[in-house]
Design an enzyme around this catalytic site. Structure first.
Site, PDB file in Angstrom:
ATOM      1  N   GLY A 207      15.906   1.490  -3.627  1.00 43.28           N
ATOM      2  CA  GLY A 207      14.610   1.162  -4.218  1.00 43.28           C
ATOM      3  C   GLY A 207      13.543   1.118  -3.147  1.00 43.28           C
ATOM      4  CB  CYS A 208      10.410  -0.804  -3.014  1.00 41.92           C
ATOM      5  SG  CYS A 208       9.051  -1.160  -1.894  1.00 41.92           S
ATOM      6  CG  PHE A 209      10.425   1.899   2.422  1.00 41.21           C
ATOM      7  CD1 PHE A 209       9.227   1.243   2.205  1.00 41.21           C
ATOM      8  CD2 PHE A 209      10.383   3.233   2.775  1.00 41.21           C
ATOM      9  CE1 PHE A 209       8.007   1.885   2.337  1.00 41.21           C
ATOM     10  CE2 PHE A 209       9.160   3.897   2.918  1.00 41.21           C
ATOM     11  CZ  PHE A 209       7.968   3.209   2.690  1.00 41.21           C
ATOM     12  CD1 TRP A 210       7.143  -1.680   2.205  1.00 42.59           C
ATOM     13  CD2 TRP A 210       6.162  -2.474   0.365  1.00 42.59           C
ATOM     14  NE1 TRP A 210       5.920  -1.071   2.102  1.00 42.59           N
ATOM     15  CE2 TRP A 210       5.294  -1.538   0.975  1.00 42.59           C
ATOM     16  CE3 TRP A 210       5.752  -3.094  -0.807  1.00 42.59           C
ATOM     17  CZ2 TRP A 210       4.041  -1.222   0.450  1.00 42.59           C
ATOM     18  CZ3 TRP A 210       4.510  -2.776  -1.325  1.00 42.59           C
ATOM     19  CH2 TRP A 210       3.670  -1.856  -0.702  1.00 42.59           C
TER      20      TRP A 210
END
Length: 184
Positions: A13-16
């Site tokens: 998913g989102c790398f953050w």
């Protein structure tokens, strides 16, 4: 430590989110958000966001295998995203958010395949794991403003609503793997 240094690339998913989770683990030397798994050279956040580059948002993790096992990294990876949804994590939809493991050694490939089999065999009521397992061909670091996003933006709503619950989960479920048991 030099002989124990390894690299693995995960997309969940989102790398953050994934960057914040893996930065907290003992034995993790560095985490770099970026793009991999596609064919477009020199992708940017904007181009990857279109879903047309073939790349996923990923993190490259450099770790000391004497301090954290690859199996522990896999366990945290699978526990902190939904590996049974194709091209989606929560509200993030598209192939750039797919679940993917980009291995750098044959051992990582074998252990990843075994972990997925173990999860599927123990999960008779749920969906099957759709995580892709591929060799790492090329990793492209994300733009500077994506790096260490959580630490730099801890008060933003995305961090509070999406990332904090993931950090709380690893604090509750994997406290023995954390560098510092107090994440805030």
């Amino acid at each position: 430590m030099a002989n124990n240094k390894e690299t693995i690339v995960f997309g969940g998913g989102c790398f953050w989110c994934t960057e914040a989770v893996f930065r907290a683990l003992k034995g993790v030397i560095s985490v770099m958000p970026g793009y991999a798994g596609g064919s477009t050279p020199n992708p940017t956040y904007e181009s990857v966001s279109t879903g047309k580059t073939g790349h996923a948002e990923v993190i490259s993790i450099e770790y000391d295998s004497a301090r954290v096992s690859f199996d522990d990294l896999l366990t945290v990876f699978f526990a902190t995203h939904d590996p049974t949804t194709l091209d989606r994590q929560g509200a993030d939809i598209g192939s750039q958010y797919r679940s993917i493991i980009l291995y750098t050694t044959e051992r990582q490939k074998e252990e990843s395949e075994n972990k997925i089999k173990e999860i599927n065999d123990s999960n008779s009521a749920g969906g099957s794991v759709v995580t892709e397992i591929e060799p790492l061909v090329k990793f492209y670091p994300a733009e500077e403003y994506h790096r260490d996003y959580y630490t730099k933006n801890i008060d933003k709503s995305y961090c509070q609503i999406i990332i904090n619950p993931k950090l709380k989960k690893i604090q509750n479920d994997f406290a023995d793997l954390l560098k510092n048991n107090d994440l805030h």
